[in-house]
Design a protein around this motif. Structure first.
Motif, PDB file in Angstrom:
ATOM      1  N   ARG A  81       0.593  -1.450  -0.114  1.00 50.44           N
ATOM      2  CA  ARG A  81      -0.221  -0.161   0.089  1.00 50.44           C
ATOM      3  C   ARG A  81       0.983   1.160   0.009  1.00 50.44           C
ATOM      4  O   ARG A  81       1.063   2.257  -0.733  1.00 50.44           O
ATOM      5  CB  ARG A  81      -0.921   0.327   1.470  1.00 50.44           C
ATOM      6  CG  ARG A  81      -2.513  -0.682   1.053  1.00 50.44           C
ATOM      7  CD  ARG A  81      -3.135  -0.929   1.998  1.00 50.44           C
ATOM      8  NE  ARG A  81      -3.211  -0.633   3.300  1.00 50.44           N
ATOM      9  CZ  ARG A  81      -2.972  -1.324   4.590  1.00 50.44           C
ATOM     10  NH1 ARG A  81      -3.365  -2.124   4.014  1.00 50.44           N
ATOM     11  NH2 ARG A  81      -2.777  -1.447   5.498  1.00 50.44           N
ATOM     12  N   THR A  90      -2.739   3.769  -5.972  1.00 50.84           N
ATOM     13  CA  THR A  90      -3.754   4.109  -4.849  1.00 50.84           C
ATOM     14  C   THR A  90      -5.189   4.348  -5.403  1.00 50.84           C
ATOM     15  O   THR A  90      -6.295   3.559  -5.617  1.00 50.84           O
ATOM     16  CB  THR A  90      -3.447   3.796  -3.668  1.00 50.84           C
ATOM     17  OG1 THR A  90      -3.286   5.759  -3.741  1.00 50.84           O
ATOM     18  CG2 THR A  90      -2.338   3.578  -3.467  1.00 50.84           C
ATOM     19  N   ALA A  95     -10.093  -0.446  -3.297  1.00 48.38           N
ATOM     20  CA  ALA A  95      -9.744  -0.893  -1.953  1.00 48.38           C
ATOM     21  C   ALA A  95     -10.762  -1.422  -1.279  1.00 48.38           C
ATOM     22  O   ALA A  95     -11.881  -1.190  -1.763  1.00 48.38           O
ATOM     23  CB  ALA A  95      -9.126  -0.179  -0.981  1.00 48.38           C
TER      24      ALA A  95
END
Length: 96
Positions: A81, A90, A95
């Protein structure tokens, strides 16, 4: 070297090192698993190393899924991450 297995929930579970030496195989395996439409989660919690080439594969992989109107949820451990965050990736993955 990496390994991809299908987890009990149908997710693609990746473990090991994602390095330039095996990056073509990594992309081919991802494409094979996700193009059939049965898999929508990529679990990277078992990844021990990731390099720039692997990040480029993740970008290409995401782009190929967008082209066929599919999405992928990403599960990653804290170190992955952090790398994804530093690289701005990201934003590309939801997620899970």
């Amino acid at each position: 070297m990496f390994q991809i297995e299908i987890g009990q929930g149908g997710e693609a579970v990746v473990s090991g090192a994602l390095l330039i030496s095996s990056i073509e195989d990594f992309y081919k395996e991802l494409a094979k698993l996700f193009n059939d439409g049965n898999c929508s989660v990529l679990d990277l919690r078992g990844v021990t190393e990731i390099d720039t080439a692997a990040l480029q594969v993740l970008i290409a992989f995401k782009k190929s899924l967008i082209e066929i109107n599919r999405n992928v949820d990403l599960i990653a451990g804290s170190s992955i991450r952090e790398v994804l965050g530093l690289s701005g990736l990201t934003k590309l993955f939801r997620a899970a």
